[in-house]
Design a protein around this motif. Structure first.
Motif: not given
Length: 496
Positions: A197-203, A249-251, A255-258, A277-281
């Motif tokens: 899993v990967a969790g993402i925050t942009v700051a 992170e997918a690359e 398997a799961l990104i939040l 765009r999220g659906s396409a990714l």
């Protein structure tokens, strides 16, 4: 390799503060003890609230006064109903009353279980396992019972044999609880198949313009059309970064990104394009993508839609969940109605997937709905601030242990964590300690059976009913004694 949840919070105050307060109240006239408890707790909690809850000084101390009033009333009831030098059975009144107060107040309290005494034990993993049986209420009961027993032992110290028997009873119960927790952890294997899993925050600098715009909105500034356009442009930069980091992170094998709560912000008219765009990714990279998105409709009275949208690896929308418990204040005043229950997508390649958002996790009952039974992995995007950095994350972990599900909590301006149903940590990230705010973990996903998931808040309910019945019996008994006193020759209400 997992590790148990760490806590900077000291465990000892949770045990000794109640004992010291009870020692003081028991030795004062009832009115003096009540007034002192009310004043001291209002002052102490009000000062603490200034750092925990953003807002006015009056609001911080107003909340503190409400909590202090109920606490002082419980200690006053103990003083009047049980009093000094009571029997050992009398030591059960205060824990029953405190536990019942916490439980019943959490049902109508806009802050849920904030302030529960049980949370002070987050750094004691063996004790935390008790919530898998009783919920928070068993821990609160035991902690308060310690205060009551300690005072009882002090009051009866001249009768050593009697004190020894009573203390042995409490020590035996506490030892059994610790042994249960330690054995549960020692025998805990992997709860299921590991999922990356990967969790993402942009700051940072890229989010500075968006953060400034949100701050102006929350402070009540009126936005003209050009302000909304500037805000949308600033938010678009963050959204682009979220999509770019998700692809990275997918690359790398996630398997799961939040995404963290509200890290992606769009105007309502732009939401379909972002979701597309999220659906396409998700479809191109064959990943599960939890898109936490705050959409704003300037024309609506309730302009905020704070939601979590789960995209499947084939690009379809598994479910859309709107935050059920907006934080009191600006968010609650401007949010659309939330989803009535936790959504669960069952039998996926990463387990039974459900979602909630931040403050929802402060309400244990939100995860006890029949529709959420069988939940194996909870996605919990969050947005905190420094004042609640550690406590809010640790409170969320209690939900995982209560219900036995694994959880990914990705927090903007907070602590992110990936835990299993025992509260064991597989990944942790401090927003303020790194520039790469990406949580990565190999998290085993599965369900740990818990008794609490079956019996719910029975311990809290029974404790409250016991305390109320005790008070009622005391009142009836007092009335009967006064009547008997009046009936005696020369009797008076004060006789007897």
């Amino acid at each position: 390799m997992s590790m148990l949840l760490n806590s900077e919070a000291s465990l000892l105050p949770g045990w000794w503060m109640g004992a010291l307060m009870l020692y003081f109240v028991r030795r004062q006239r009832p009115g003096v003890g009540f007034a002192a408890m009310l004043c001291v707790n209002t002052l102490a909690t009000g000062v603490a609230n200034l750092e925990v809850f953003p807002g006015s000084v009056a609001g911080s101390f107003g909340m503190a006064f409400g909590g202090a009033l109920f606490l002082a009333l419980v200690f006053l009831a103990d003083r009047l109903v049980v009093g000094p030098r009571a029997s050992f059975a009398g030591t059960l009144f205060l824990p029953a009353a405190m536990t019942g107060l916490e439980f019943f107040s959490s049902l109508g309290n806009p802050f849920g279980t904030w302030g529960s005494l049980a949370y002070t034990q987050a750094g004691a993993p063996a004790l935390v396992q008790l919530v898998s049986v009783t919920g928070l209420w068993g821990l609160t009961f035991v902690l308060t019972w310690f205060a009551s027993v300690a005072n009882w032992a002090c009051e009866h110290r001249d009768d050593g044999r009697r004190v020894l028997r009573g203390v042995a009873v409490f020590a035996g119960v506490l030892a059994a609880i610790v042994a249960f927790g330690a054995l549960r952890l020692a025998r805990a294997g992997s709860v299921g198949k590991p999922v990356r899993v990967a969790g993402i925050t942009v700051a940072g600098e890229v989010a500075a313009g968006r953060e400034a715009g949100l701050s102006r909105l929350i402070q009540g500034e009126a936005f003209a059309d050009e302000d909304w356009r500037a805000f949308a442009e600033a938010s678009a930069a963050v959204n682009e970064a979220l999509l770019r980091l998700s692809e990275r992170e997918a690359e790398r094998g996630a398997a799961l990104i939040l995404w963290s709560e509200g890290n992606a912000v769009v105007l309502a008219e732009q939401l379909p394009a972002l979701l597309a765009r999220g659906s396409a990714l998700a479809r191109e990279r064959r990943v599960w993508l939890g898109m936490a998105v705050a959409s704003l409709d300037p024309a609506a009275e309730r302009m905020l839609r704070n939601e979590l949208v789960l995209m499947t690896p084939d690009g379809s929308v598994a479910w859309r969940y709107v935050k059920a418990r907006p934080v009191p204040g600006w968010e609650a005043d401007h949010s659309v109605p939330g989803s009535p229950e936790v959504p669960v997508l069952r039998d996926t390649d990463v387990g039974n997937l459900g979602g909630a958002i931040c403050f929802d996790a402060d309400f244990p009952a939100h995860f006890a709905d029949p529709t959420s039974r069988g939940l194996e992995l909870l996605l919990l995007p969050a947005s905190d601030w420094r004042g609640i950095l550690g406590p809010h994350m640790r409170q969320a972990v209690f939900r995982a242990v209560e219900q036995g599900f694994s959880m990914v909590r990705q927090a903007n301006q907070g602590l992110s964590v990936a835990v299993d149903g025992y509260g064991r940590v597989y990944g942790e990230l401090d927003h303020f300690a790194t520039e790469d705010r990406v949580l990565r973990a190999e998290l085993p996903v599965g369900r740990v059976p818990t008794l609490y998931a079956r019996i719910g808040d029975s311990v809290g309910t029974l404790s409250g009913l016991l305390a109320l019945g005790w008070v009622g019996w005391s009142v009836v008994g007092g009335i009967a004694r006064r009547r008997r006193a009046r009936a005696r020759p020369g009797g008076s209400p004060q006789a007897g």
